[in-house]
Design an enzyme around this catalytic site. Structure first.
Site, PDB file in Angstrom:
ATOM      1  N   HIS A   1      -5.982  -3.161  -0.987  1.00  0.00           N
ATOM      2  CA  HIS A   1      -6.103  -2.090   0.212  1.00  0.00           C
ATOM      3  C   HIS A   1      -6.779  -2.644   1.426  1.00  0.00           C
ATOM      4  CE1 HIS A   1      -3.686   0.156  -2.534  1.00  0.00           C
ATOM      5  NE2 HIS A   1      -4.675   0.808  -3.033  1.00  0.00           N
TER       6      HIS A   1
ATOM      7  N   HIS B   1      -1.992   7.031   1.182  1.00  0.00           N
ATOM      8  CA  HIS B   1      -2.387   7.052  -0.286  1.00  0.00           C
ATOM      9  C   HIS B   1      -2.687   8.454  -0.601  1.00  0.00           C
ATOM     10  CE1 HIS B   1      -4.568   5.724  -3.972  1.00  0.00           C
ATOM     11  NE2 HIS B   1      -4.140   4.315  -3.501  1.00  0.00           N
ATOM     12  N   SER B   2      -1.982   9.328  -0.660  1.00  0.00           N
ATOM     13  CA  SER B   2      -2.345  10.910  -1.012  1.00  0.00           C
ATOM     14  C   SER B   2      -1.839  10.914  -2.599  1.00  0.00           C
ATOM     15  CB  SER B   2      -1.314  11.818  -0.308  1.00  0.00           C
ATOM     16  OG  SER B   2      -1.591  12.079   1.242  1.00  0.00           O
TER      17      SER B   2
ATOM     18  N   ASP C   1       0.766   1.986 -12.637  1.00  0.00           N
ATOM     19  CA  ASP C   1       0.302   1.708 -11.476  1.00  0.00           C
ATOM     20  C   ASP C   1       1.221   0.441 -11.193  1.00  0.00           C
ATOM     21  OD1 ASP C   1      -1.383   1.508  -9.203  1.00  0.00           O
ATOM     22  OD2 ASP C   1      -3.201   0.866 -10.258  1.00  0.00           O
TER      23      ASP C   1
ATOM     24  N   GLU D   1       3.588   5.851  -2.954  1.00  0.00           N
ATOM     25  CA  GLU D   1       2.911   5.022  -2.003  1.00  0.00           C
ATOM     26  C   GLU D   1       4.150   3.960  -1.598  1.00  0.00           C
ATOM     27  OE1 GLU D   1      -0.968   3.192  -3.002  1.00  0.00           O
ATOM     28  OE2 GLU D   1      -0.467   4.339  -4.783  1.00  0.00           O
TER      29      GLU D   1
END
Length: 351
Positions: A107, A179-180, A251, A316
């Protein structure tokens, strides 16, 4: 024209004041966004009781966003996901980045866009707030001075339209997303395992043991990664499937079908009771689904709520993680004097 409410969101460690911006549509739906990290702080859906259900995890002040490592609601950059080994080659030159996730860069590194305070430009006529930032050449090892905009618009159709744009004075890699963490039962609603999810994809990226893609693309059919049909998230999350064991749940990046550069539906999500539904659209080729495996209750969110294991999930849209390391992946390169543009649309329906 709609009024956009502006209020203080507290002081940052360096003394700078952050602000919170609230947009409301004709249906009474509200969203709150902050200039710190150009982050979404709340999505408030009106209920029959007259109250609102907040379906976004977040913090009550900017200090929470400044101190967290969870990226709650934030704009992510320069590169969403990992860059393997903290380095990549571009135009015959190797760039070295700080590593912050195993031996990889995640990130954007130690100070990604989520740790920048942006300049806000409210647009009441369009019920929109745009956040601007200037990211210097060489920050976190990435090339190019970058002019970035991340905007949020709330429509009267209960849609949130997020647009990420950027320009650079030197060729660079760029992968921006939001990235909520969503919990359609409410941000205090507990585990998302009873939510139901559909992903418009039949393939996903295989992870190596360090949770970073290894360059392989796998078929989802016949595995716990198959969300081609609406499926309860917890139905297969505990199966002894190697890819789930590596990351302690979901993920992973799913490869989205459909023409590149065109807005298309990438996912649908439904609350555990089926009373709130969310559709997500994007014009990029990947979708990262993260099931909140690293939430552990150690950080207190809004209203003092402890966000426990799988208390929220992230969807995302993005380019593929680690794309700068694998030529077979769609390139995530922004060329000098070209414009990067990524649109995400999230539509809510609720009883």
């Amino acid at each position: 024209m709609k009024d956009i409410k502006v209020e203080s969101f507290g002081k940052l460690a360096g003394g700078q004041e952050a602000f919170l911006y609230t947009m409301t549509n004709k249906n009474g739906m509200r969203i709150k966004v902050t200039d710190f990290g150009a982050a979404a702080e709340a999505v408030l859906l009106p209920q029959r009781s007259g109250k609102h259900r907040d379906v976004l995890l977040g913090f009550d002040s900017a200090a929470g966003y400044e101190n967290t490592g969870l990226y709650l609601g934030a704009t992510i950059g320069r590169y969403a996901g990992q860059i393997r080994g903290g380095s990549f080659w571009l135009n015959g030159e190797q760039y070295h980045l700080p590593v912050n996730d195993h031996e990889n860069t995640l990130h954007g590194g130690a100070r990604g866009f989520d740790k920048h305070c942006f300049t806000a430009v409210p647009d009441e006529e369009n019920n929109r707030v745009a956040f601007h930032a200037f990211i210097e050449d060489g920050e976190e090892g990435f090339p190019g001075n970058l002019e970035v905009e991340s905007s949020y618009e709330l429509t009267d159709d209960d849609e949130i339209i997020m647009v990420h744009t950027a320009r650079t004075d030197k060729d660079t890699v760029l992968n921006m997303t939001n990235h909520s963490y969503y919990n359609l039962d409410g941000h205090t609603g507990g585990s998302i395992e009873d939510h139901r999810l559909k992903i418009y994809s039949d393939q996903f990226l295989e992870l190596a043991g360090d949770c970073c893609p290894n360059g392989n693309v796998l078929a989802a059919a016949g595995t716990p990664m198959d969300f081609h049909d609406m499926t309860r998230i917890g139905e297969r999350i505990g199966q002894p499937y190697p890819q789930l064991i590596i990351s302690g749940g979901y993920d992973h990046n799913w490869n989205i079908t459909g023409p590149a550069g065109r807005l298309k539906k990438v996912a649908e999500l439904e609350s555990s009771r089926g009373d709130v539904r969310m559709e997500m659209f994007s014009d990029l080729p990947g979708l990262q689904f993260y099931s909140g495996n690293y939430l552990d209750g150690s950080e207190k969110g809004k209203e003092g709520c402890a966000y426990n294991f799988r208390g929220g999930l992230c969807l995302e849209p993005q380019y593929y993680p680690a794309a700068p390391n694998y030529r077979q992946f769609p390139p995530a390169v922004l060329r000098k004097n070209e414009t990067y543009r990524h649109t995400i649309k999230v539509k809510f329906t609720y009883d």
